[in-house]
Design a protein around this motif. Structure first.
Motif, PDB file in Angstrom:
ATOM      1  N   LYS A   2      87.578  85.163  15.213  1.00 29.95           N
ATOM      2  CA  LYS A   2      86.652  83.929  14.758  1.00 29.95           C
ATOM      3  C   LYS A   2      87.493  82.913  13.733  1.00 29.95           C
ATOM      4  CE  LYS A   2      82.058  86.092  15.049  1.00 29.95           C
ATOM      5  NZ  LYS A   2      82.847  87.480  15.801  1.00 29.95           N
ATOM      6  N   THR A 195      85.071  81.725  18.587  1.00 26.77           N
ATOM      7  CA  THR A 195      85.216  83.052  18.700  1.00 26.77           C
ATOM      8  C   THR A 195      86.245  83.173  20.038  1.00 26.77           C
ATOM      9  OG1 THR A 195      82.811  83.529  18.053  1.00 26.77           O
ATOM     10  CG2 THR A 195      84.018  85.265  19.324  1.00 26.77           C
ATOM     11  N   ASP A 198      88.413  87.124  24.182  1.00 28.44           N
ATOM     12  CA  ASP A 198      88.328  88.589  24.306  1.00 28.44           C
ATOM     13  C   ASP A 198      87.098  89.203  23.673  1.00 28.44           C
ATOM     14  OD1 ASP A 198      89.815  87.685  22.056  1.00 28.44           O
ATOM     15  OD2 ASP A 198      89.840  89.963  21.343  1.00 28.44           O
ATOM     16  N   GLU A 199      86.340  88.479  22.823  1.00 22.81           N
ATOM     17  CA  GLU A 199      85.290  89.048  22.094  1.00 22.81           C
ATOM     18  C   GLU A 199      83.803  88.808  22.870  1.00 22.81           C
ATOM     19  OE1 GLU A 199      85.198  88.415  18.006  1.00 22.81           O
ATOM     20  OE2 GLU A 199      86.926  89.627  17.800  1.00 22.81           O
ATOM     21  N   GLY A 277      77.031  86.261  19.497  1.00 22.26           N
ATOM     22  CA  GLY A 277      78.382  86.392  18.974  1.00 22.26           C
ATOM     23  C   GLY A 277      79.039  85.145  18.702  1.00 22.26           C
TER      24      GLY A 277
END
Length: 286
Positions: A2, A195, A198-199, A277
């Motif tokens: 992040k 973010t 990939d997350e 997220g």
């Protein structure tokens, strides 16, 4: 990971956020767009080291406070919202039974609209009496390109953030187009950070809005009419996307115009948005 843009000690910086420890670690770049454009080179050098600053001690700014181009925005991209918009009386020329478009509706917001988390949004009472909120999952382009095929689209995404696509519904209706209703100063709160892709499973994120603590919007990105690869393919057709470009993907049902009577925003209201997220974006209105 992040990444946030923040102000500390009078200086704007970019940093790696540890949201659990509530700390940010400065990264040696000029701005977020440089980080995005040079990420493959810079990423191996990024470390959580002893230079951390407590998040409580910094002012979070929009992740990209000064976008180099207008923000691409997609309208009516959730079925329930398309229906509530068409039946609200605020969509000029709405045709019953034709609420779902065959192609995505794309417009832009000027970069001058952007403000950060916690910044006050001006309701512009001399200009509009119908200010509305729209939570939107927003794509941050990492790798530029033109004529991007949908099967390669995800390769061009750096990450995601949240945008509140604040809208003056009366201007949107009266002018029979969307730009003037979307373009007022402070009408694009963004954040709290980016973010990295990939997350994030962008095809399955819960998207929510609260107004003064009342849950108004609650949907999942599974419900998008035009998915993220398709949007990138469409917007990049004949138009070059560049690192740091932003694409807001549309808002779900539950906006103020969908209520009877409409629940438009007024001075003193607070709007809070969250996406799985991606953190929480909260702004007062005045």
């Amino acid at each position: 990971m992040k990444f946030a843009t923040f102000r500390h000690g009078g200086r704007e910086q970019v940093g790696l956020v540890d949201s659990e420890a509530e700390r940010v670690y400065p990264v040696d770049v000029a701005d977020m767009v440089e980080l995005i454009a040079r990420y493959d080179e810079i990423a191996p050098k990024i470390r959580m080291n002893g230079n951390a600053v407590e998040l409580s001690q910094v002012e979070l700014l929009a992740p990209i406070p000064y976008p180099r181009r207008n923000i691409f925005c997609v309208g009516k991209n959730y079925r329930d919202h398309a229906r509530e918009f068409a039946s609200s009386g605020y969509e000029a020329g709405a045709v019953k039974g034709a609420e779902i478009d065959d192609y995505p509706a794309v417009f832009t917001k000027p970069a001058t609209c952007v403000v950060g988390p916690g910044a006050t949004v001006d309701t512009h009472p001399k200009v509009t009496s119908a200010v509305d909120y729209e939570v939107e999952l927003t794509i941050v382009i990492g790798k530029g390109g033109r004529d991007i095929a949908r099967e390669h689209a995800l390769e061009h995404i750096f990450g995601y953030t949240i945008i509140n696509d604040v809208t003056a519904r009366d201007r949107q209706k009266n002018h029979r187009q969307w730009f003037l209703g979307k373009a007022l100063d402070t009408f694009c709160p963004m954040g709290p950070w980016i973010t990295t892709a990939d997350e994030v499973d962008a095809a399955n994120l819960q998207v929510r809005t609260w107004v003064n603590g009342e849950l108004r919007q609650d949907a999942n990105t599974r419900d998008l009419i035009f998915d993220i690869p398709g949007l990138i393919e469409t917007i990049s057709a004949g138009t070059t996307l560049e690192p740091g470009d932003l694409i807001a993907t549309g808002t779900p049902a539950g906006v103020g115009l969908g209520f009877s009577p409409p629940k438009f925003l007024k001075a003193g209201d607070n709007v809070t948005m969250s996406i799985t997220g991606l953190g929480t974006l909260s702004n007062p209105f005045a």
